[in-house]
Design an enzyme around this catalytic site. Structure first.
Site, PDB file in Angstrom:
ATOM      1  N   SER A 112       0.785  -1.235   0.000  1.00  0.00           N
ATOM      2  CA  SER A 112       0.000   0.000   0.000  1.00  0.00           C
ATOM      3  C   SER A 112       0.815   1.282   0.000  1.00  0.00           C
ATOM      4  O   SER A 112       0.244   2.370  -0.113  1.00  0.00           O
ATOM      5  CB  SER A 112      -0.956   0.004   1.192  1.00  0.00           C
ATOM      6  OG  SER A 112      -2.027  -0.889   0.959  1.00  0.00           O
ATOM      7  N   GLY A 162       2.805  -0.713   4.146  1.00  0.00           N
ATOM      8  CA  GLY A 162       2.345  -1.479   2.999  1.00  0.00           C
ATOM      9  C   GLY A 162       2.788  -2.919   3.122  1.00  0.00           C
ATOM     10  O   GLY A 162       3.880  -3.194   3.624  1.00  0.00           O
TER      11      GLY A 162
END
Length: 408
Positions: free
Chosen positions: A101, A356
């Site tokens: 992410s 992420g």
């Protein structure tokens, strides 16, 4: 260990990721980095603490770590563990990993650049730019609401994923198009009225990627390459093609622990996997490249002042996914801005960053807004739940001179 002193998931995995993010915020807010940050200075990176934060790898949970701390107060980089359990090769400090992410920060940056060029309006709607993509029953949703996760859109489904390591190992080369992800999410009702709350949601960034392509007439990958990667010479960062499962020159192989027929376990190599999360979470990068990107972004090199301000504009709404998104006077309120995440300490100091993950990889980028210090790390956990909060917090604590967790 070596070191040098010189910076689309299932709903189950979304919840797990949110828990790590929330816990990291809570722990960061327990620290007292404010005095040094307020003065614009931090002590030089503590090499001994940083080495200790990634010592003892591989272990039963992590096989490797790469850490880079940078900024005007000094630089430190280090690795730990094994880059390949089969061959025993060392970890590559400048290798690539799946950033998950953190890809959203690149996506948000491109959208903000397009806004600066008057090619789109952050107050324009998804329905305006992508007609027919969302159900007619949905209310108008602005581009800004996509980027700061206040859209109220439903999260996507699991496409048959039961959340297990074995499922992923069996299906790691499979993927879904952004259109399929959005269409599946759109079979569900809105979660709340747009702009009234915040819920971290990958659906927003699939739509942001599609918006980029619609507005520019070029692929998402081409826009990221032209606008960010080439100008900053990020030679180890890329948006892989949808069918490209490779991870060239990895920092380390990624693994998941799966069961064997005899009742034991083994480490299944998941280094090669589909990059289908795309603009939401499919990019590849390296620690030096993410350091360079984040330094340029926070330093105002990629965005004009008006759009730069959007990076730090956190909406004043409740966070419906994680009540501990921030602490102190804003407990339970939103903590995501347009592409970034805000960490607020009790004395008012702030860190900005993004986490992420993809199966086999857990990563983070954090920084002080004034550029005094930034941190990039990549860990290779053997569970689909990702690296533990304690492991990630330990690195952040060493990098930003935070207190240790109780009992650690």
């Amino acid at each position: 260990m070596t070191s040098t002193t010189v910076r689309h998931r299932t709903d189950r995995r979304r919840r797990a990721g949110a828990g790590v993010i929330g816990a990291l915020v809570v722990a960061l807010t327990a620290g007292t980095v404010g005095g040094a940050q307020a003065a614009g200075r931090l002590p030089a990176p503590n090499a001994a603490s940083l080495r200790a934060s990634i010592a003892g790898l591989p272990n039963g949970h992590l096989t490797s770590a790469v850490v880079l701390v940078d900024g005007r107060d000094g630089r430190w980089s280090g690795t730990s563990g094994s880059g390949d359990l089969a061959t025993g090769r060392p970890v590559a400090a400048d290798g690539r990993f799946r950033i998950g992410s953190i890809s959203k920060v690149f996506t948000a940056t491109v959208v903000l650049q397009l806004a600066a060029e008057k090619r789109l309006d952050l107050d324009g709607t998804v329905q305006q730019y992508l007609p027919g993509t969302l159900p007619a029953s949905y209310p108008p949703i602005t581009v800004r609401e996509l980027l700061n996760h206040t859209s109220g859109l439903p999260t996507g489904g699991d496409f048959g994923d039961d959340g297990s390591a074995q499922w992923f190992v069996d299906h790691k080369d499979e993927g879904w198009t952004p259109q399929q992800v959005v269409a599946e999410a759109a079979t569900h009702p809105m979660q709340f009225a747009p702009g009234t709350a915040q819920q971290y949601n990958g659906t927003n960034y699939y739509l942001a990627g599609l918006l980029i392509e619609q507005v520019t007439g070029r692929s998402y990958a081409q826009e990221v390459e032209q606008r960010i990667l080439r100008p900053l010479a990020l030679r180890h960062t890329s948006v892989p093609a949808a069918d490209d499962t490779r991870l060239p020159h990895p920092t380390a192989h990624g693994y998941l622990t799966v069961s064997t027929p005899d009742g034991g376990t083994r480490q299944a190599d998941v280094t090669e996997q589909s990059p289908w999360p795309w603009a939401e979470g499919g990019m590849l990068s390296s620690a030096p490249d993410l350091d360079r990107f984040f330094t340029a972004l926070l330093g105002g090199r990629l965005l004009p002042p008006a759009q730069q301000a959007e990076l730090f504009a956190v909406p004043d709404v409740p966070n419906v996914q994680n009540p501990n998104c921030d602490t102190g006077p804003v407990t339970g309120r939103a903590c995501f801005s347009t592409g970034l995440m805000r960490f607020t300490t009790p004395d008012g100091s702030v860190l900005w960053g993004k986490t992420g993950s993809r199966p086999g990889y857990s990563n983070g980028v954090f920084a002080t807004r004034d550029g005094a210090r930034d941190l990039v790390y990549s860990l290779t956990p053997t569970s689909r739940e990702g690296a533990s909060f304690a492991a990630q917090y330990g690195i952040a604590a060493a990098a930003f001179d935070l207190p240790a967790l109780p009992g650690h």
